[in-house]
Scaffold this active site. Structure first.
Site, PDB file in Angstrom:
ATOM      1  N   TYR A  98     -14.823  -4.138 -24.050  1.00  0.00           N
ATOM      2  CA  TYR A  98     -14.372  -3.322 -22.918  1.00  0.00           C
ATOM      3  C   TYR A  98     -14.921  -1.910 -23.126  1.00  0.00           C
ATOM      4  O   TYR A  98     -15.962  -1.722 -23.745  1.00  0.00           O
ATOM      5  CB  TYR A  98     -12.824  -3.432 -22.876  1.00  0.00           C
ATOM      6  CG  TYR A  98     -12.138  -2.604 -21.834  1.00  0.00           C
ATOM      7  CD1 TYR A  98     -12.404  -2.788 -20.483  1.00  0.00           C
ATOM      8  CD2 TYR A  98     -11.220  -1.608 -22.194  1.00  0.00           C
ATOM      9  CE1 TYR A  98     -11.774  -2.001 -19.530  1.00  0.00           C
ATOM     10  CE2 TYR A  98     -10.590  -0.839 -21.245  1.00  0.00           C
ATOM     11  CZ  TYR A  98     -10.877  -1.032 -19.913  1.00  0.00           C
ATOM     12  OH  TYR A  98     -10.263  -0.260 -18.967  1.00  0.00           O
ATOM     13  N   LYS A 171     -12.514  -6.701 -17.934  1.00  0.00           N
ATOM     14  CA  LYS A 171     -11.124  -6.460 -17.520  1.00  0.00           C
ATOM     15  C   LYS A 171     -10.298  -7.737 -17.713  1.00  0.00           C
ATOM     16  O   LYS A 171      -9.153  -7.688 -18.147  1.00  0.00           O
ATOM     17  CB  LYS A 171     -11.070  -6.009 -16.058  1.00  0.00           C
ATOM     18  CG  LYS A 171     -11.621  -4.607 -15.825  1.00  0.00           C
ATOM     19  CD  LYS A 171     -10.569  -3.528 -16.059  1.00  0.00           C
ATOM     20  CE  LYS A 171     -11.189  -2.141 -16.050  1.00  0.00           C
ATOM     21  NZ  LYS A 171     -10.235  -1.046 -16.280  1.00  0.00           N
ATOM     22  N   ASP A 266      -8.303   1.535 -10.528  1.00  0.00           N
ATOM     23  CA  ASP A 266      -8.727   2.917 -10.775  1.00  0.00           C
ATOM     24  C   ASP A 266      -7.760   3.920 -10.156  1.00  0.00           C
ATOM     25  O   ASP A 266      -7.581   5.014 -10.675  1.00  0.00           O
ATOM     26  CB  ASP A 266     -10.157   3.125 -10.263  1.00  0.00           C
ATOM     27  CG  ASP A 266     -11.100   2.222 -11.016  1.00  0.00           C
ATOM     28  OD1 ASP A 266     -11.295   2.447 -12.212  1.00  0.00           O
ATOM     29  OD2 ASP A 266     -11.592   1.240 -10.417  1.00  0.00           O
ATOM     30  N   GLY A 300     -11.854  12.521  -7.323  1.00  0.00           N
ATOM     31  CA  GLY A 300     -12.311  11.261  -6.727  1.00  0.00           C
ATOM     32  C   GLY A 300     -11.200  10.223  -6.753  1.00  0.00           C
ATOM     33  O   GLY A 300     -10.010  10.557  -6.672  1.00  0.00           O
ATOM     34  N   THR A 301     -11.603   8.952  -6.889  1.00  0.00           N
ATOM     35  CA  THR A 301     -10.652   7.842  -6.842  1.00  0.00           C
ATOM     36  C   THR A 301      -9.544   8.010  -7.883  1.00  0.00           C
ATOM     37  O   THR A 301      -8.355   7.972  -7.558  1.00  0.00           O
ATOM     38  CB  THR A 301     -11.392   6.516  -7.131  1.00  0.00           C
ATOM     39  OG1 THR A 301     -12.503   6.426  -6.243  1.00  0.00           O
ATOM     40  CG2 THR A 301     -10.489   5.323  -6.960  1.00  0.00           C
ATOM     41  N   ALA A 302      -9.932   8.180  -9.137  1.00  0.00           N
ATOM     42  CA  ALA A 302      -8.934   8.250 -10.215  1.00  0.00           C
ATOM     43  C   ALA A 302      -8.165   9.565 -10.135  1.00  0.00           C
ATOM     44  O   ALA A 302      -6.934   9.572 -10.214  1.00  0.00           O
ATOM     45  CB  ALA A 302      -9.620   8.113 -11.571  1.00  0.00           C
ATOM     46  N   ASN A 414     -14.614   8.221 -18.770  1.00  0.00           N
ATOM     47  CA  ASN A 414     -15.255   7.216 -19.624  1.00  0.00           C
ATOM     48  C   ASN A 414     -16.715   7.095 -19.213  1.00  0.00           C
ATOM     49  O   ASN A 414     -17.048   7.409 -18.070  1.00  0.00           O
ATOM     50  CB  ASN A 414     -14.599   5.843 -19.399  1.00  0.00           C
ATOM     51  CG  ASN A 414     -13.138   5.840 -19.738  1.00  0.00           C
ATOM     52  OD1 ASN A 414     -12.744   6.292 -20.781  1.00  0.00           O
ATOM     53  ND2 ASN A 414     -12.324   5.330 -18.826  1.00  0.00           N
ATOM     54  N   ASN A 458      -5.924   4.873 -20.931  1.00  0.00           N
ATOM     55  CA  ASN A 458      -6.872   4.038 -20.214  1.00  0.00           C
ATOM     56  C   ASN A 458      -6.016   3.012 -19.488  1.00  0.00           C
ATOM     57  O   ASN A 458      -5.023   2.521 -20.053  1.00  0.00           O
ATOM     58  CB  ASN A 458      -7.804   3.349 -21.224  1.00  0.00           C
ATOM     59  CG  ASN A 458      -8.960   2.658 -20.539  1.00  0.00           C
ATOM     60  OD1 ASN A 458      -8.757   1.775 -19.709  1.00  0.00           O
ATOM     61  ND2 ASN A 458     -10.173   3.047 -20.883  1.00  0.00           N
TER      62      ASN A 458
HETATM   63  N1  LIG Z   1      -8.899   6.551 -18.247  1.00  0.00           N
HETATM   64  C1  LIG Z   1      -8.896   5.669 -17.286  1.00  0.00           C
HETATM   65  O1  LIG Z   1      -8.144   4.699 -17.290  1.00  0.00           O
HETATM   66  C2  LIG Z   1      -9.836   5.820 -16.152  1.00  0.00           C
HETATM   67  C3  LIG Z   1     -10.829   6.748 -16.192  1.00  0.00           C
HETATM   68  N2  LIG Z   1     -11.659   6.875 -15.134  1.00  0.00           N
HETATM   69  C4  LIG Z   1     -12.772   7.795 -15.312  1.00  0.00           C
HETATM   70  O2  LIG Z   1     -12.700   8.835 -14.373  1.00  0.00           O
HETATM   71  C5  LIG Z   1     -14.015   9.210 -14.027  1.00  0.00           C
HETATM   72  C6  LIG Z   1     -14.119   9.233 -12.521  1.00  0.00           C
HETATM   73  O3  LIG Z   1     -13.974   7.904 -12.020  1.00  0.00           O
HETATM   74  P1  LIG Z   1     -13.706   7.653 -10.488  1.00  0.00           P
HETATM   75  O4  LIG Z   1     -12.579   8.494 -10.032  1.00  0.00           O
HETATM   76  O5  LIG Z   1     -13.661   6.198 -10.291  1.00  0.00           O
HETATM   77  O6  LIG Z   1     -15.054   8.232  -9.872  1.00  0.00           O
HETATM   78  P2  LIG Z   1     -15.260   9.052  -8.540  1.00  0.00           P
HETATM   79  O7  LIG Z   1     -16.714   9.097  -8.294  1.00  0.00           O
HETATM   80  O8  LIG Z   1     -14.366   8.527  -7.490  1.00  0.00           O
HETATM   81  O9  LIG Z   1     -14.728  10.517  -8.941  1.00  0.00           O
HETATM   82  C7  LIG Z   1     -15.435  11.450  -9.707  1.00  0.00           C
HETATM   83  C8  LIG Z   1     -15.276  12.796  -9.025  1.00  0.00           C
HETATM   84  O10 LIG Z   1     -15.808  13.817  -9.866  1.00  0.00           O
HETATM   85  C9  LIG Z   1     -16.538  14.690  -9.053  1.00  0.00           C
HETATM   86  N3  LIG Z   1     -17.514  15.465  -9.809  1.00  0.00           N
HETATM   87  C10 LIG Z   1     -18.731  15.075 -10.227  1.00  0.00           C
HETATM   88  N4  LIG Z   1     -19.360  16.109 -10.812  1.00  0.00           N
HETATM   89  C11 LIG Z   1     -18.517  17.149 -10.781  1.00  0.00           C
HETATM   90  C12 LIG Z   1     -18.595  18.485 -11.215  1.00  0.00           C
HETATM   91  N5  LIG Z   1     -19.697  18.951 -11.809  1.00  0.00           N
HETATM   92  N6  LIG Z   1     -17.524  19.294 -11.030  1.00  0.00           N
HETATM   93  C13 LIG Z   1     -16.406  18.829 -10.436  1.00  0.00           C
HETATM   94  N7  LIG Z   1     -16.287  17.575  -9.965  1.00  0.00           N
HETATM   95  C14 LIG Z   1     -17.325  16.745 -10.146  1.00  0.00           C
HETATM   96  C15 LIG Z   1     -17.187  13.772  -8.019  1.00  0.00           C
HETATM   97  O11 LIG Z   1     -17.646  14.472  -6.879  1.00  0.00           O
HETATM   98  C16 LIG Z   1     -16.042  12.823  -7.704  1.00  0.00           C
HETATM   99  O12 LIG Z   1     -15.210  13.295  -6.663  1.00  0.00           O
HETATM  100  C17 LIG Z   1     -14.954   8.205 -14.689  1.00  0.00           C
HETATM  101  O13 LIG Z   1     -15.529   8.756 -15.836  1.00  0.00           O
HETATM  102  C18 LIG Z   1     -14.070   7.064 -15.047  1.00  0.00           C
HETATM  103  O14 LIG Z   1     -14.493   6.424 -16.213  1.00  0.00           O
HETATM  104  C19 LIG Z   1     -11.535   6.152 -13.997  1.00  0.00           C
HETATM  105  C20 LIG Z   1     -10.561   5.198 -13.887  1.00  0.00           C
HETATM  106  C21 LIG Z   1      -9.671   4.932 -15.005  1.00  0.00           C
HETATM  107  C1  LIG Z   2     -11.016   2.562 -17.329  1.00  0.00           C
HETATM  108  C2  LIG Z   2     -11.573   2.438 -15.999  1.00  0.00           C
HETATM  109  O1  LIG Z   2     -11.111   1.631 -15.208  1.00  0.00           O
HETATM  110  C3  LIG Z   2     -12.668   3.284 -15.606  1.00  0.00           C
HETATM  111  O2  LIG Z   2     -13.063   4.154 -16.358  1.00  0.00           O
HETATM  112  O3  LIG Z   2     -13.166   3.083 -14.481  1.00  0.00           O
HETATM  113 MG   LIG Z   3     -12.397   1.338 -13.553  1.00  0.00          MG
END
Ligand SMILES: NC(=O)C1=CN([C@@H]2O[C@H](COP(=O)(O)OP(=O)(O)OC[C@H]3O[C@@H](n4cnc5c(N)ncnc54)[C@H](O)[C@@H]3O)[C@@H](O)[C@H]2O)C=CC1
Ligand SMILES: CC(=O)C(=O)O
Ligand SMILES: [Mg+2]
Length: 556
Positions: A98, A171, A266, A300-302, A414, A458
Site C-alpha cells: 500500500y 486498498k 478520500d 481539494g478532495t481530501a 502522500n 491515513n
Molecule cells: N492521509 C490520507 O489518508 C490521505 C491523504 N491524501 C493526500 O492528500 C493530497 C491531496 O489529495 P486529493 O485531495 O485527493 O487531491 P486534490 O487534487 O483533490 O487536492 C490537492 C489540492 O492541492 C492544491 N495545490 C496544489 N499545489 C498547490 C500549491 N502550490 N499551493 C496550494 N495548494 C496547492 C490543488 O490545487 C488541489 O486543490 C495527496 O497527496 C494525497 O495523497 C489524500 C487522501 C487521503
Molecule cells: C491515502 C489515500 O487514500 C490517498 O493518499 O489518496
Molecule cells: Mg486515496
C-alpha cells in the site's frame, strides 16, 4: 524451428486459482482428489512453513518495488499464503503493498505487468460492462465490496490511467489484512476513461486506453452505468470510490450517495481518520474543539472533506454553524481563497473569506501566502493536503508555535515525495510542542529525551473497520453518524497519558482496532435505521464475519 502443435500439459485448476491454491500444503488425500498426483514435490508443508519460505524470498528482494512485485505474484498464486505473511508482518509490509510503495507500482504498472488482477472496464466498450463482471461467475449474494478508481488523482501523484488498478488492489489488500474482509467476496475495478499524462500516451507499452480522458456527459454516463450495473449485479456490495479527481470525487458522492451504497475514501475516510487524530490532539492541547482555528493548505478532495468533518465537530461541541465555518481558512494555488476569485470550486465556497477582512494581508497586494495566513490567523490546526513537498517551512511552523501553545500539524500528503514537512523537523522547529499526524508511515522521533510516536492519519487506519461494519450491518448507505462512530471509536482506543504518545492506534494493532471500530459502525447503522441485518451482539457478529488466512479442507 517450427512451432510445436502438441497441446501443453494442463496445470490442474487447484494450482492455478489463487483463491483455491494451497501449493505444497495440499495434503496427500487432497492431491489425489484434486488431480494433483505427481504434480507437486512429495513433501507436504504447513502454511507456517510456506510462510517462512515466502518471507525469506521476500526479504531477498533488492528494493521496495521488487518486494511489491514479489508480493503481487504471491497474491496471484496463493491468496491464503499472501494474507498469512501480510498479517504477520503488517507494520513492515503495509507500506509495500500500500502507501507509499503502491504509488511506485502504479507509475511502473505497464512495465512491471505480469498478469491481470481485477476487472478492467473501458469507456470505449461501456456496453461490455455486465459481460466483464459476468466473467467472474459470481452471483448477487457473492460480493461484499468493490473498490473502483478512474485514477485521475492517485495519492498525490496525479493521473496514472490504467495503472490505477493497483490502488484498488492495494486498498482491498488492506481491507482483508486489517479487517478480515473475505477476499473471495471483493472485486478491484479500473474505470479506464483514458489519461491526460503525456508520458503514458506516448509509451508504446502503456496498457490502458491511449487517448485523453473522456469528460462531460460521456464520462457521467459511464459512471452512472457502472453504479447501475455493479449495484444490480451485486446488490450487497459496498461501492468504494478511490482517487478520483477533485471535480468528480465530490460530485459523484453528492449525486449518488443517497441512492447507492457508496463510500468516497478520500473525502469520507480521510475526513474521519483526521477527525479521530484531531479528537486526540484536542484532548492534549486543552483547547476545546469548538474554539479550534483550522488552516487547510491544499483545498481539494481530501482537504475540504476534512474541513467539513472538523467544522461539524466544532458545531457538535457547541459552536454555531456560522462560527464554525468562519474558523476555517482554505489555501490553494491562488493563495488564501477569498470571494470573487477566479477558478474556485463549488465545494470551497462555504469557506471563502471576505476580501475586506483580509485586505492588507498580502505584502504586495498579490496572493496571500501560507506564512502570512498563519501569522494573521494564529491557527490551532494546520492541515496539509496539497501534494507540495516542503510547504510547511521552518518559518511557517515557528509562526504557528508563536500563536498557539500546542500547534496541531497534520502534513497528510502522500507518498513520501509529497509530504509538506517531516515530523522530526516539525518537532524541532516547534521545540517539541507540535501534535503531529502524517499520511505516510514515519518512525518515532527522539527529541529532548522524549520519544514522539507519529500517528499515521491515513484513511487505511479507519476505512477497513468502517467497511466491515457497513458489510456486517448490511447498511443501505454510509451515513454521517456511521463515519462519526468510526472516528470516535478509533480515537477512544488511544492512550494519551505518556508524553509523545501517538494520536492514533498503531498499525501493529490495526486488526484489533478495526474490529472495535466495525462494532461501533454496526451500532450506528442500526441506530440510524439503515441496517438491513441486525444482531443482538454486534461485536460478536463482527468477530464472526472476519476472514482468517487458513486453509480450509480440500481446495475450499
Ligand atoms: N492521509 C490520507 O489518508 C490521505 C491523504 N491524501 C493526500 O492528500 C493530497 C491531496 O489529495 P486529493 O485531495 O485527493 O487531491 P486534490 O487534487 O483533490 O487536492 C490537492 C489540492 O492541492 C492544491 N495545490 C496544489 N499545489 C498547490 C500549491 N502550490 N499551493 C496550494 N495548494 C496547492 C490543488 O490545487 C488541489 O486543490 C495527496 O497527496 C494525497 O495523497 C489524500 C487522501 C487521503
Ligand atoms: C491515502 C489515500 O487514500 C490517498 O493518499 O489518496
Ligand atoms: Mg486515496
Amino acid at each position: 524451428m517450427a512451432n510445436s502443435t502438441a497441446p501443453t500439459p494442463a496445470t490442474p485448476g487447484a494450482l492455478v486459482d489463487p483463491l483455491l491454491n494451497h501449493g505444497a500444503a495440499f495434503t496427500q488425500p487432497e492431491r489425489d482428489e484434486l488431480g494433483l498426483t505427481g504434480r507437486l514435490p512429495s513433501r507436504v508443508l504447513t502454511l507456517e512453513q510456506q510462510a517462512q519460505r515466502a518471507y525469506q524470498q521476500l526479504e531477498a528482494q533488492g528494493s521496495d518495488l521488487a518486494k511489491n512485485v514479489y508480493l503481487e505474484q504471491l497474491h496471484d498464486r496463493n491468496e491464503t499464503l499472501y494474507y498469512k505473511i501480510l498479517g504477520e508482518h503488517l507494520v513492515e509490509l503495509l507500506p509495500i503493498v500500500y502507501d507509499p510503495t503502491v504509488g511506485e507500482a502504479i507509475e511502473k504498472y505497464s512495465h512491471e505487468y505480469r498478469r491481470p488482477r481485477g476487472v478492467f472496464l473501458s469507456i470505449d466498450q461501456a456496453d461490455a460492462m455486465e459481460k466483464a463482471f459476468s466473467t467472474l461467475q459470481l452471483g448477487p449474494e457473492d460480493v461484499d465490496l468493490i473498490v473502483c478508481t478512474d485514477a485521475e488523482q492517485i495519492l498525490g501523484i496525479g493521473d496514472w490511467g490504467v495503472g490505477g488498478i493497483q490502488i484498488s488492489v492495494g486498498k482491498l489488500a488492506v481491507y482483508t489484512a486489517a479487517a478480515g474482509i473475505d477476499p473471495h467476496r471483493v472485486i478491484a475495478v479500473s474505470l479506464d476513461v483514458g489519461t491526460d499524462r503525456e508520458s503514458l500516451l506516448k509509451d508504446p507499452l502503456y496498457l490502458g486506453n491511449r487517448h485523453r480522458r473522456v469528460r462531460g456527459a460521456d464520462y457521467d454516463a459511464f459512471i452512472e452505468k457502472y453504479l447501475r450495473t455493479a449495484s444490480s449485479m451485486f446488490p450487497r456490495a459496498l461501492l468504494h470510490f478511490e482517487d478520483f479527481g477533485p471535480s468528480n470525487a465530490r460530485r459523484i458522492l453528492e449525486t449518488y450517495g443517497g441512492t447507492y451504497r457508496i463510500f468516497n475514501d478520500d473525502m469520507q475516510g480521510t475526513g474521519a481518520i483526521t477527525l479521530a487524530a484531531a479528537l486526540s490532539a484536542v484532548k492534549v492541547s486543552g483547547v476545546p474543539m469548538r474554539d479550534q482555528k483550522l488552516v487547510v493548505f491544499g483545498a481539494g478532495t481530501a482537504g475540504v472533506g476534512i474541513a467539513d468533518q472538523l467544522r461539524d465537530a466544532m458545531i457538535r461541541d457547541g459552536a454555531s454553524p456560522q462560527q464554525a465555518t468562519a474558523q476555517v481558512w482554505l489555501i490553494d494555488r491562488q493563495g488564501l481563497l477569498t470571494r470573487g476569485m477566479p477558478d474556485l470550486r463549488d465545494f470551497q465556497r462555504p469557506y471563502l473569506r471576505d476580501p475586506a477582512e483580509v485586505a492588507g494581508w498580502a505584502a504586495d497586494g498579490g496572493a496571500i501566502s501560507l506564512l502570512e495566513t498563519v501569522r494573521q490567523v494564529e491557527p490551532t490546526i494546520l492541515l496539509g493536503t496539497s501534494t507540495v513537498h516542503g510547504a510547511f517551512t521552518r518559518q511557517v511552523i515557528e509562526a504557528m508555535a508563536a500563536g498557539t501553545e500546542r500547534p496541531i500539524v497534520f502534513p497528510l500528503s502522500n507518498p513520501n515525495s509529497r509530504i509538506e514537512a517531516m515530523p522530526a523537523d516539525i518537532i524541532a522547529w516547534s521545540k517539541g510542542k507540535a501534535l503531529i499526524a502524517t499520511g505516510i508511515p514515519v518512525p518515532p522521533v527522539e527529541y529532548d529525551g522524549v520519544t514522539y510516536r507519529i500517528a499515521q492519519a491515513n484513511n487505511a487506519l479507519l476505512y477497513p473497520g468502517l467497511g466491515l461494519g457497513t458489510i456486517v450491518s448490511g447498511a443501505s448507505t454510509v451515513t454521517a453518524a456511521m463515519l462519526l462512530a468510526a472516528a470516535q471509536a478509533v480515537a477512544d482506543q488511544v492512550d494519551l497519558t505518556q508524553p509523545g504518545a501517538s494520536l492514533l492506534p498503531p498499525v501493529a494493532s490495526l486488526r484489533e482496532s478495526s474490529e472495535v471500530t466495525a462494532a461501533a459502525v454496526v451500532k450506528a447503522a442500526v441506530g440510524e435505521g439503515v441496517a438491513t441485518s441486525t444482531s443482538a451482539d454486534p461485536a460478536q457478529a463482527v468477530h464472526q464475519a472476519m476472514w482468517e488466512p487458513v486453509y480450509v479442507g480440500g481446495a475450499a
